[in-house]
Design a protein around this motif. Structure first.
Motif, short mmCIF file in Angstrom:
data_model
loop_
_atom_site.label_atom_id
_atom_site.label_comp_id
_atom_site.label_asym_id
_atom_site.label_seq_id
_atom_site.Cartn_x
_atom_site.Cartn_y
_atom_site.Cartn_z
N ASP A 271 -18.62 8.80 -1.74
CA ASP A 271 -18.94 7.60 -2.53
C ASP A 271 -20.45 7.37 -2.59
O ASP A 271 -21.11 7.37 -1.53
CB ASP A 271 -18.24 6.40 -1.86
N GLY B 193 -13.20 0.21 0.51
CA GLY B 193 -14.27 -0.77 0.35
C GLY B 193 -14.22 -1.48 -0.98
O GLY B 193 -14.78 -2.57 -1.13
N GLU C 166 -19.38 -3.91 6.24
CA GLU C 166 -20.67 -3.25 6.00
C GLU C 166 -21.34 -3.77 4.73
O GLU C 166 -22.57 -3.80 4.64
CB GLU C 166 -20.47 -1.73 5.89
N ILE D 107 -28.30 -3.71 -3.81
CA ILE D 107 -27.36 -4.37 -2.91
C ILE D 107 -28.09 -4.80 -1.63
O ILE D 107 -28.90 -4.06 -1.08
CB ILE D 107 -26.14 -3.46 -2.60
N ALA E 127 -13.21 -10.53 -4.70
CA ALA E 127 -13.31 -9.52 -5.77
C ALA E 127 -11.87 -9.16 -6.08
O ALA E 127 -11.28 -8.33 -5.41
CB ALA E 127 -14.09 -8.30 -5.29
N THR F 147 -27.87 -1.86 2.58
CA THR F 147 -27.00 -2.66 3.46
C THR F 147 -27.11 -2.20 4.91
O THR F 147 -26.66 -2.89 5.82
CB THR F 147 -25.51 -2.55 3.06
N LYS G 249 -25.53 0.23 6.39
CA LYS G 249 -24.39 1.02 6.84
C LYS G 249 -23.41 1.19 5.69
O LYS G 249 -23.11 0.23 4.98
CB LYS G 249 -23.71 0.30 8.00
N PHE G 250 -22.90 2.41 5.52
CA PHE G 250 -21.98 2.68 4.41
C PHE G 250 -21.07 3.83 4.85
O PHE G 250 -21.06 4.90 4.27
CB PHE G 250 -22.79 3.00 3.15
N LYS H 244 -23.92 5.55 -5.22
CA LYS H 244 -24.43 4.88 -6.42
C LYS H 244 -25.93 5.09 -6.52
O LYS H 244 -26.62 5.14 -5.47
CB LYS H 244 -24.19 3.36 -6.33
C1 LIG Z 1 -20.49 -3.29 -3.25
S1 LIG Z 1 -18.96 -2.66 -3.77
C2 LIG Z 1 -18.33 -3.97 -4.75
C3 LIG Z 1 -18.10 -5.22 -4.03
C4 LIG Z 1 -16.82 -5.29 -3.30
N1 LIG Z 1 -15.67 -5.37 -4.20
C5 LIG Z 1 -16.80 -6.50 -2.36
O1 LIG Z 1 -15.71 -6.91 -1.99
O2 LIG Z 1 -17.84 -6.99 -1.97
C6 LIG Z 1 -19.38 -1.59 -5.09
C7 LIG Z 1 -19.70 -0.20 -4.68
O3 LIG Z 1 -20.76 -0.19 -3.74
C8 LIG Z 1 -20.64 0.92 -2.91
N2 LIG Z 1 -20.57 0.47 -1.50
C9 LIG Z 1 -19.45 0.27 -0.77
N3 LIG Z 1 -19.77 -0.07 0.50
C10 LIG Z 1 -21.14 -0.09 0.56
C11 LIG Z 1 -22.08 -0.36 1.59
N4 LIG Z 1 -21.68 -0.66 2.81
N5 LIG Z 1 -23.39 -0.27 1.29
C12 LIG Z 1 -23.79 0.06 0.03
N6 LIG Z 1 -22.96 0.32 -0.97
C13 LIG Z 1 -21.64 0.25 -0.72
C14 LIG Z 1 -19.39 1.68 -3.35
O4 LIG Z 1 -19.79 2.68 -4.27
C15 LIG Z 1 -18.60 0.59 -4.03
O5 LIG Z 1 -17.69 1.13 -4.94
#
Ligand SMILES: C[S@@+](CC[C@H](N)C(=O)[O-])C[C@H]1O[C@@H](n2cnc3c(N)ncnc32)[C@H](O)[C@@H]1O
Ligand SMILES: C[S@@+](CC[C@H](N)C(=O)[O-])C[C@H]1O[C@@H](n2cnc3c(N)ncnc32)[C@H](O)[C@@H]1O
Lengths: 392, 392
Positions: free
Chosen positions: B165, B240, A103, A305, A42, B230, B232-233, B167
């Motif tokens: 954080d 992240g 995670e 997700i 990403a 997932t 865990k967050f 969503k």
């Molecule tokens: C999944 S991340 C985007 C993908 C990331 N750039 C990657 O390297 O895979 C997008 C958003 O998901 C949320 N997020 C981050 N960690 C997460 C987790 N462990 N479980 C669910 N949502 C998460 C946060 O709001 C984050 O900004």
């Protein structure tokens, strides 16, 4: 059929700052995928005066020469000296890339590969219409061709005073039957060297860029031209405007004619459904139109997700369907597997195919520089027969 | 009436990395506008592990303490320690801001102020529908309310283990009459501290966030819940996921229900039509629906850089109009002046009103922290009577 009597779309050239960022992000993605198809990438880029900052999350075993890739992209575009405003060989390249969160990774990777979870939640649309032979809306198609032409006549020396940064915009007039019938307005701004006069520039842009691209029958005395309306555009690229990855998502897709889920494409490996499911959506919609099931079609998919199956699949045929709407939805579900694993497999997405997608649109065209000798797989109409068969 | 039987929209909380970037960009804009209403601001932010990079083009006589503003925003959101992943007091703040290109400026500033040219080319949409009392699509409305509620119960201590954080995503089921009739799926991922168990988190999210927000009559046994799928967050924010200004443009607007022109809002002063004309588009569309001229309405406007008059104004009423379509277009032209100067004057946009717009949507709500005691001016239905009068 649209109820808009006018519709406007825009495009930008490969030298536009946001597009520099997109191309850098996708070039890095390609270099990594070439070595490590299972990498998670990403990659986000910011370009501003004299600097390219590379960020995002990357997990891979591949070693790539990031700095050379970045410099190569900037130079390839034509930013090769301070005179044009940016120099790939001497600008600063700053790397603040991190790793994918473990995670997030635990939600995506599964013991059974087929169960691979979506890399993020989100909504994506795919679209097709029979308005052009490439089954794309006409306004974005012509907006792209204008800036592609700008790059061509810049590169081949036809207009030596052109510089890389440019934008185009086309306002099409639609008839009561929903078909394009004329061009109301054309906007074209192009960076140039200081020697050319504004009047010479305007004449050359009309003769060498606009006329060769836009259908003559759509141009008339009432067509308005806005060519370099600010009067001067010597300063361009990242000096005039900070560029960021993912800031041209409407240019990248359907020029505003279709809805958009908001996710960007460039820099993302296909485990990110923002990209892969939007590509799949185009593939589904195009096959529906190619099969004659509707003349205009938009599909929405959404994901949670870590989940493989979409949380929703829904279709809009705008009253143009030739078969009941519900039946088309059922046929789509039968013919297309929209889990991330299946999309990646069926569209063959784990290859370094992305840099050519990062300018002039991800849809409705075959890139002029083809990697691997293959075309954009999501533009194939290889499931049209299966859709018809599913409908009995 | 939509032909989608399901429609999905998402939102993100103020702690999402892209939203951190948006809020920083708009806080800087506000600080400058408070001192210098004629400033030109295009402020872009990138946040990644331990760093906020501020870029873009700003021309102003104001002096603002940029570093303090950036740190203040990050701390206000709740990123106040390395434990939560980001600390406003100790992160790095890097400033690579440049000035507005004088060549762009010469296209925008005019001797006669009323002739002020658009700060860029581009296309923008405005939308309204009578689906909710705020005349917004229902899916985005409820997606926003979920993450607003997450922030509320985090701040007021109801759920002490929540972190900034988050969503949300809502899939609504529509009936044959085009009205929402139930919720098919809800996705909610929230950052949390490591002490809470997944099962306790899921129960609390359902009881304290989802149930208080979503209409009970839309929830049923067939509603699917995906809460922290997932598993865990704990790691969240910029560690992240790299955050960039302008990467949540569909969350910012209509959740995908309306079309989008592609321009971002945050960090841009209203001489940039990407922002001001999109706000005006919402104002026009909402007044049309409030006047009962259509139950669903989308307007597209477009501009050429340096030109005051839009290059196109066009309307889609999706067959819901109660007055002939052409007449509505004529009434819009009579009642609304869509030149940049007039939009800025009529919506009173040269004030520090922007930071509250940068999370939970720019449309369909009044912010909980009201600057200047005023509401979002583009949400007023103060021209509905004039529209009716223009129609005779
Ligand atoms: C999944 S991340 C985007 C993908 C990331 N750039 C990657 O390297 O895979 C997008 C958003 O998901 C949320 N997020 C981050 N960690 C997460 C987790 N462990 N479980 C669910 N949502 C998460 C946060 O709001 C984050 O900004
Ligand atoms: C107008 S700039 C965006 C506004 C800018 N951030 C500012 O500070 O005003 C957007 C794009 O317009 C183009 N552009 C830059 N300078 C221009 C000029 N002098 N005339 C016309 N277009 C220009 C470039 O493609 C640039 O990326």
């Amino acid at each position: 059929m649209t109820e808009y009597s006018l519709f406007t779309s825009e495009s930008v050239s490969e030298g536009h700052p946001d597009k520099i960022a997109d191309q850098i992000s996708d070039a890095i993605l390609d270099a990594i995928l070439a070595e490590d198809p299972r990498a998670r990438v990403a990659c986000e880029t910011m370009v501003k005066t004299g600097v390219a900052i590379i960020s995002g999350e990357i997990s891979t075993n591949a070693w790539v020469d990031l700095e050379s890739i970045v410099r190569g992209v900037i130079n390839d575009i034509g930013y090769t000296s301070s005179d044009v405003g940016f120099d790939g060989s001497t600008c600063s390249v700053i790397n603040i890339i991190g790793k994918q969160s473990p995670e997030i990774n635990q939600g995506v990777d599964r013991d059974n590969l087929e169960d691979q979870g979506a890399g993020d939640q989100g909504l994506m649309f795919g679209y097709a219409s029979d308005e052009t032979d490439v089954l794309m809306p006409a306004p974005i198609t012509y907006a792209h061709r204008l800036v592609e032409r700008q790059a061509k006549v810049r590169r081949d020396g036809t207009l030596k005073w052109l510089r890389p940064d440019a934008k185009s915009q086309v306002t099409l007039r639609y008839g009561a039957d929903g078909r394009p019938e004329g061009i109301d307005a054309v906007v074209l701004s192009t960076q140039h060297n200081p020697e050319i006069s504004l009047s010479d520039l305007r004449e050359a842009v009309i003769e060498e860029i606009i006329k060769p691209v836009l259908p003559a029958e759509w141009l008339s005395d009432s067509t308005k031209y806005f060519i370099n309306p600010t009067g001067k555009f010597v300063i361009g690229g990242p000096v005039g405007d900070c560029g960021l990855t993912g800031r041209k998502i409407i240019v990248d897709s359907y020029g505003g004619m279709a809805r958009h889920g908001g996710g960007a494409f460039s820099g993302k490996d296909p485990s990110k459904v923002d990209r892969s499911a939007a590509y799949a959506g185009r593939w589904v919609a195009k096959n529906i139109v190619a099969a004659g099931l509707a003349s205009r079609c938009e599909i929405q998919v959404s994901y949670a997700i870590g989940e493989a199956q979409p949380t929703s699949i829904s279709l809009n045929t705008f009253g143009t369907e030739t078969v009941p709407h519900d039946k088309i939805v059922a046929a789509v579900r039968e013919v297309f597997d929209l889990r991330p694993f299946a999309i990646i497999r069926d569209l063959d997405l784990l290859h370094p195919i992305y840099r050519p997608t990062a300018s002039y649109g991800h849809f409705g065209r075959q890139p002029y520089q083809l990697n691997r000798g293959t075309a954009f797989s999501w533009e194939k109409t290889d499931r049209a027969e299966a859709l018809k068969a599913a409908l009995g």
